[in-house]
Enzyme design. Structure first.
Site, PDB file in Angstrom:
ATOM      1  N   ASN A   1      -4.376   0.561  13.513  1.00 48.55           N
ATOM      2  CA  ASN A   1      -5.537   0.021  13.068  1.00 48.55           C
ATOM      3  C   ASN A   1      -5.617  -1.402  12.686  1.00 48.55           C
ATOM      4  OD1 ASN A   1      -8.218  -0.549  12.021  1.00 48.55           O
ATOM      5  ND2 ASN A   1      -7.947   0.166   9.750  1.00 48.55           N
TER       6      ASN A   1
ATOM      7  N   ASP B   1       3.275  -4.767  12.661  1.00 47.29           N
ATOM      8  CA  ASP B   1       2.866  -4.138  11.412  1.00 47.29           C
ATOM      9  C   ASP B   1       3.244  -2.980  11.473  1.00 47.29           C
ATOM     10  OD1 ASP B   1       0.603  -3.027   9.424  1.00 47.29           O
ATOM     11  OD2 ASP B   1      -0.805  -2.933  10.950  1.00 47.29           O
TER      12      ASP B   1
ATOM     13  N   ASN C   1       1.006  -1.539   0.024  1.00 46.54           N
ATOM     14  CA  ASN C   1      -0.327  -0.247  -0.258  1.00 46.54           C
ATOM     15  C   ASN C   1       0.961   0.925   0.297  1.00 46.54           C
ATOM     16  OD1 ASN C   1       1.328  -0.693   2.581  1.00 46.54           O
ATOM     17  ND2 ASN C   1      -1.230   0.474   3.075  1.00 46.54           N
TER      18      ASN C   1
ATOM     19  N   HIS D   1       4.976   6.939  10.428  1.00 49.51           N
ATOM     20  CA  HIS D   1       4.802   8.219  10.824  1.00 49.51           C
ATOM     21  C   HIS D   1       5.230   9.466  10.814  1.00 49.51           C
ATOM     22  CE1 HIS D   1       0.710   6.127   9.080  1.00 49.51           C
ATOM     23  NE2 HIS D   1       0.544   5.908   9.952  1.00 49.51           N
TER      24      HIS D   1
END
Lengths: 310, 458
Positions: B297, B324, B113, B328
């Site tokens: 999430n 995961d 992604n 950021h």
């Protein structure tokens, strides 16, 4: 107290202190010249990310009655999305050296971020669905005036609890002042595990007669588009507080603005049991007390003396 | 394909290591050595295991005094975000794999992604070329299941497979349409590559920002109910069972999800799953201060969910730990909670967090943790690192007693959004060998042969 960020941060003594000071400020509003020099030379900045005529003008009036200078900074929703971050806005506005920033924003916990970016005292004027502490304080103040004490009073909060910062602050403030709180509303608009907030939860108004105080929340039109309720008509049929449901000894409250014919019928709004206009009036003195608390009371022992040189 | 490594993974060239790791507490959780040994690595290969202090130091071999330290197979992570291409300001292949090496990893798999999405063979090839230049440890990638993660058309999976896709995933988004998932599973008969699924019903999560429960009721933050995950997991296990396909469920967060997987496995469905260190160690109570590092999430859920995940990890319903790792930039996370993006970094803290929260209190056995931290990439067909003579050196040397404050000395990752920041953790990776090369060496980790740097302080 340096900031007012949430009711959660306050204990009963702090709530009582603010209400007592608000009571002392009542007299100023009766004068011809409605102004005292308590915050003379201080700058209060209203930073509003959401449209709010009432809360903003109430804060503005409160600051002006204490002789503070007031600057309003209204950020519209769209410019916020495209434009600068909350941090950059606060850093920019802080360059003007405000003594207090009154902030309303659509994000829970937003005001609590500000102290790391500015020396100004922060007052939360509503953050998302989280809290609206000055509303809860003025509600307590209004009830204290009418009832003397909230101890043992049964307060029912009715309507869209899920999306309501008024409810979230009110539940805590009423409970801290000794009241028993019951929430009532459509199951779709009650938070999951609402009981964990220390309240009773009902889905009908069948037992509304138990209440000493009936606090109705505003029902927002967009909740139907999101299918939280089938229609305003159905909502009103089940949850409207009207003359049939409201007993003669019960007090009625609402944070405004009222949707007549939805959450409240017109006749109860205008009835002598309604405290709605008293709540609005209390807003000014309570916000005076809050501004005084964060700007004067905590920063020097004697509020009359000049501020200390920096 | 530019392959500098085994099994389709790629890394930048690095000299093969020759080390004598002396008197380490060696533990290979899959029936390998369990005791104190000297381990000789020559030219990147485990050459000899001997009794403690028995192996001689020969020329060209560096001595590592490892007494009291744990030497384990290095970890593998089947689920990280390297943000490349397109978001290199958050992470790139160099910083991301350096972060992994610092956490004791020797293999990682990056999610597609990115911007652009890894949904075609040319993009994937260029990514492997970048990895051959920048990656500190062997890295592999999966391609997306649907074009642009839009959930409508399948990618050219055969072409992606040829270009090195280890599997397929629309991570960050669910494959919302059951019919598309079914087609992808039918097509799997051709590619043979596992589908890794981000399980979330967007309709049920309704743009929430945290777990829906008592804490969200208190904070006034829109909630993501557990059923947004468990309901679609139940659906997808049924679809996979019907098609006989293999699915790997990413980042399980709720008790009901664990139950659904347990039933699926019992029914013979080819389903595997992972859990993250943060879901194993933290609950939604951590959100109370609106700390955006705690926004991820799926969201942190309740203590009951956490206990179910731990039990699942113990019993084997949960096959592996996956971080995961989701970096950021600081300004992206320095926002009101509801505005901040979801994700926490995790590579550098994964072992230490679980060791501190679950192993030290006696909840999880150390060898079981090592097993679950090394089994993830095998789901994507990669070899499991072993400690045995003749094996390529994929080793993590860990000081289990070292206590450290997370974030105190910064991070190897380009981003600092770590949910464990400010916590004291016990267990620190001091040396990582990946694919036969030294990939990480703790700063200040000195060799016994070198003079003692503290010795001359008057």
């Amino acid at each position: 107290m340096n900031h007012l960020l949430s009711i959660e941060d306050l204990d009963r003594a702090a709530i009582e202190r603010i209400c007592d000071r608000a009571a002392a400020f009542e007299e100023i509003g009766e004068r011809d010249i409605k102004k005292v020099p308590a915050l003379r030379g201080r700058t209060v900045l209203n930073l509003f990310y959401e449209a709010s005529t009432r809360t903003r003008s109430s804060f503005e009036l409160a600051a002006k009655r204490l002789s503070a200078d007031v600057v309003n900074f209204v950020a519209s929703g769209s410019s916020v999305d495209k434009g600068e971050s909350l941090k950059d806005t606060v850093l920019t506005l802080s360059a003007h050296r405000p003594d207090a920033i009154v902030i309303r924003c659509p994000w829970a916990g937003g005001p609590a971020l500000l102290p790391q970016w500015t020396d100004a005292a922060i007052v939360n004027a509503g953050d998302g669905k989280h809290e609206h502490p000055t509303q809860a304080l003025l509600d307590v103040y209004t009830l204290r005036r009418r009832l003397g004490s909230l101890d043992g009073a049964k307060v029912w909060i009715i309507g869209d609890i899920l999306h309501s910062r008024v409810a979230r602050s009110g539940i805590q403030a009423f409970r801290k002042m000794g009241a028993e709180v019951t929430l009532a509303g459509p199951p779709t608009l009650l938070p999951r595990e609402a009981e964990s907030l220390g309240v009773e939860v009902r889905t009908t108004l069948d037992d509304l007669r138990e209440a000493d105080v009936v606090y109705a929340l505003r029902m927002q039109h967009e909740r139907m588009e999101q299918a939280f309720v089938p229609s305003l008509r159905e909502y009103a049929a089940v949850y409207q507080v009207n003359a049939r449901r409201l007993g003669p000894r019960q007090l009625l409250m609402h944070p405004g603005p009222v949707n007549r014919g939805v959450e409240l019928s017109g006749d109860v709004v205008d009835s002598p049991q309604s405290l709605i206009l008293e709540q609005v009036a209390a807003g000014v003195v309570v916000r005076m007390a809050v501004l005084y608390e964060v700007l004067a009371a905590s920063r020097s022992e004697d509020p009359i003396t000049e501020p200390q040189p920096a | 394909m530019t392959t500098a490594s085994s099994a389709g993974l790629v890394r930048a060239p690095a000299p093969a290591a020759s080390l004598l790791i002396r008197s380490a507490r060696v533990l290979d959780p899959r029936g390998g050595p369990d005791g104190t040994f000297d381990v000789l690595v020559r030219d990147g290969v485990i050459a000899e295991l001997g009794a403690p202090s028995s192996l001689p130091l020969v020329d060209g071999v560096e001595l590592i005094e490892a007494e009291g330290r744990l030497l384990a197979p290095a970890f593998t992570d089947p689920h990280i975000h390297l943000r490349t291409p397109g978001q290199e300001y958050k992470e790139d292949l160099e910083t991301g794999t350096r972060s992994a090496a610092a956490g004791g990893y020797c293999q990682v798999i990056g999610m597609p992604n990115t911007d652009p999405v890894v949904d075609s063979a040319p993009i994937l090839r260029s990514l492997y070329e970048t990895a051959a230049r920048d990656a500190r440890i062997p890295v592999g990638f999966v391609g997306s299941i649907t074009v642009g993660l839009q959930g409508r058309e399948l990618t050219e999976m055969e072409a992606l497979r040829d270009a090195g896709a280890l599997g397929f995933s629309d991570d960050g988004r669910p494959v919302a349409h059951a019919g598309i998932l079914r087609r992808a599973l039918q097509y799997q008969q051709l590619t043979g590559a596992v589908l890794a699924l981000h399980e979330e019903d967007f309709d049920l999560s309704a743009r929430g920002s945290m777990h829906e429960g008592a804490v969200s009721a208190r904070l006034g933050i829109a909630g993501i109910p557990s059923i947004s995950e468990s309901a679609i997991i139940a659906r997808d296990i049924l679809i996979a069972g019907h098609e006989g396909g293999a699915i790997h469920l990413q980042h399980l967060s709720s008790a009901e999800s664990v139950l659904a997987v347990e039933r699926g496995k019992a029914d013979g469905v080819r389903v595997t799953c992972e859990a993250s260190p943060h879901h194993l160690c933290l609950t939604d109570e951590a959100v109370v201060g609106f700390d955006t590092s705690m926004k991820m999430n799926p969201p942190l859920r309740t203590e009951r969910d956490r206990q179910a995940l731990i039990e699942g990890l113990r019993s084997g319903v949960i096959d592996c730990v996956a971080t995961d790792h989701a970096p950021h930039a600081r300004d992206e996370k320095e926002k009101p909670f509801e505005q901040a993006p979801m994700g926490t970094t995790g590579l550098e803290t994964a072992f230490a967090a679980i060791h501190t929260e679950l192993v030290l209190p006696g909840i999880l056995a150390l060898d079981l943790l090592l097993e679950r931290m090394t089994s993830g990439c095998a789901i994507f067909g990669l070899p499991i690192p072993r400690i045995a003579v003749g094996e390529t050196a994929n080793l993590a040397l860990i000081d289990l007693d070292a206590e450290w404050l997370v974030g105190e000395n910064g991070y190897e990752s380009r981003s600092a959004n770590c949910c464990f920041a400010g916590r004291r953790l016990r267990g620190r990776v001091v040396l990582t060998l990946a694919d036969g090369a030294v990939a990480f060496r703790e700063r200040g980790f000195t060799l016994s042969a070198a003079p003692d740097p503290a010795g001359d302080v008057a």
